[in-house]
Write an enzyme that holds these catalytic residues in place. Structure first.
Site, mmCIF file in Angstrom:
data_model
loop_
_atom_site.group_PDB
_atom_site.id
_atom_site.type_symbol
_atom_site.label_atom_id
_atom_site.label_comp_id
_atom_site.label_asym_id
_atom_site.label_seq_id
_atom_site.Cartn_x
_atom_site.Cartn_y
_atom_site.Cartn_z
ATOM 1 N N CYS A 1 -1.024 3.884 -6.234
ATOM 2 C CA CYS A 1 -1.899 3.230 -5.264
ATOM 3 C C CYS A 1 -2.040 1.807 -5.775
ATOM 4 O O CYS A 1 -2.306 1.607 -6.969
ATOM 5 C CB CYS A 1 -3.260 3.925 -5.222
ATOM 6 S SG CYS A 1 -4.500 3.007 -4.273
ATOM 7 N N CYS B 1 0.869 -1.184 0.000
ATOM 8 C CA CYS B 1 0.000 0.000 0.000
ATOM 9 C C CYS B 1 0.900 1.227 0.000
ATOM 10 O O CYS B 1 1.736 1.383 0.893
ATOM 11 C CB CYS B 1 -0.874 -0.031 1.258
ATOM 12 S SG CYS B 1 -1.831 1.463 1.537
HETATM 13 N N1 DGL Z 1 -4.038 0.572 -1.658
HETATM 14 C C1 DGL Z 1 -3.704 1.780 -0.983
HETATM 15 C C2 DGL Z 1 -2.507 2.472 -1.608
HETATM 16 O O1 DGL Z 1 -1.703 1.837 -2.264
HETATM 17 C C3 DGL Z 1 -4.731 2.831 -0.695
HETATM 18 C C4 DGL Z 1 -6.165 2.596 -0.606
HETATM 19 C C5 DGL Z 1 -6.812 3.355 0.531
HETATM 20 O O2 DGL Z 1 -7.103 4.555 0.406
HETATM 21 O O3 DGL Z 1 -6.993 2.706 1.559
HETATM 22 O O4 DGL Z 1 -2.318 3.640 -1.437
#
Ligand code: DGL
Length: 266
Positions: free
Chosen positions: A190, A76
């Site tokens: 993301c 993430c």
């Molecule tokens: N998957 C997460 C990232 O790579 C973000 C998603 C969220 O806002 O929770 O930033």
């Protein structure tokens, strides 16, 4: 040497980190994996730095105690750009982060203008400013937040349709920035966004390349685990969620096709 049954723990707020999981399975198919989705905390992108740092380091501390992983990957960008250092201080095993793929994008762009799409929290991080200064000097990096795409990716993996207007809005907001029409490379900052690669390609057209960090992260994990032995005992990989197990409803096909068992509550 790690216990052969010790898993790799992949962590994200939701299903976005599955893009890293998919890449990891390409290079290290034999590694047992526990994928943890903090659905009770989703989305991270609209939270404050303090909330994200406390939540991620607290949860990963508890998960590391329970699952005894050999390595943790924070799959993430939002959590990594805010809490990577803190998590490394807390855990005694290797911790791999996921940060916006600005370096490969800078190597790829021909117009010198790169678009970066991330969460609200990610695009304001000093970590991103540092990557820009280090790797994209002399280039233009245009950033937009796209929280709607996180929801869209979550829904898509549950078999729901993606509203093309959401993707068009991101394209139009980038295009409206100074020099936005010159963007030829898009950083998907993301981990959820590569799940929308087809929709993004349809909206941005064939001349805009998409870059994300999943393959690079998978290679980094494989490198760190080189020479280690792995034993799954034939068991499927595990998919664990925070909050009610019903949060994983609709994901059954996506999980099964990736070699996971039924979702479990953390
Ligand atoms: N998957 C997460 C990232 O790579 C973000 C998603 C969220 O806002 O929770 O930033």
């Amino acid at each position: 040497m790690a216990d052969p049954a010790s898993p790799v723990l992949l962590f994200d707020s939701g299903v976005g980190g599955l893009t890293v999981y998919d890449a990891l399975r390409e290079v290290l198919p034999q590694a047992p994996v526990i994928y943890a989705a903090d659905l009770a905390g989703l989305p991270y992108g609209t939270k404050t730095e303090a909330q994200i740092a406390a939540r991620v380091s607290g949860l990963l501390g508890r998960m590391a105690e329970r699952f005894r992983p050999r390595l943790v990957c924070i799959a993430c960008n939002t959590a990594s750009t805010i809490a990577l250092g803190m998590v490394r201080d807390v855990l005694e095993i290797p911790v791999v982060g996921t940060v916006p793929a600005i370096k490969p994008a800078a190597a790829l762009t021909r117009t010198g203008t790169i678009g970066l799409v991330g969460t609200d929290a990610t695009i304001r991080q000093a970590y991103v400013d540092d990557l820009e200064a280090k790797f994209a000097g002399g280039k233009r990096l245009l950033r937009v937040a796209a929280p709607g795409l996180v929801q869209a990716a979550e829904a898509k993996l549950r078999g729901e349709p993606v509203d093309p207007a959401l993707i068009a809005d991101v394209r139009d907001r980038l295009a409206s920035l100074a020099e936005g029409a010159r963007i030829d490379t898009l950083v998907l900052a993301c981990t959820h966004f590569p799940l929308l690669a087809d929709e993004l390609a349809a909206a941005f057209g064939p001349d805009v390349a998409q870059v994300d960090g999943a393959q690079g992260i998978a290679r980094r994990i494989a490198h760190l685990l080189e020479g280690q032995s792995f034993a799954t005992g034939g068991a499927p990989n595990r998919f664990v969620v925070t909050g009610p197990i019903a949060g994983a409803k609709g994901l059954e096909a996506a999980l099964r096709s990736r070699g996971f068992g039924d979702a479990e509550a953390f």
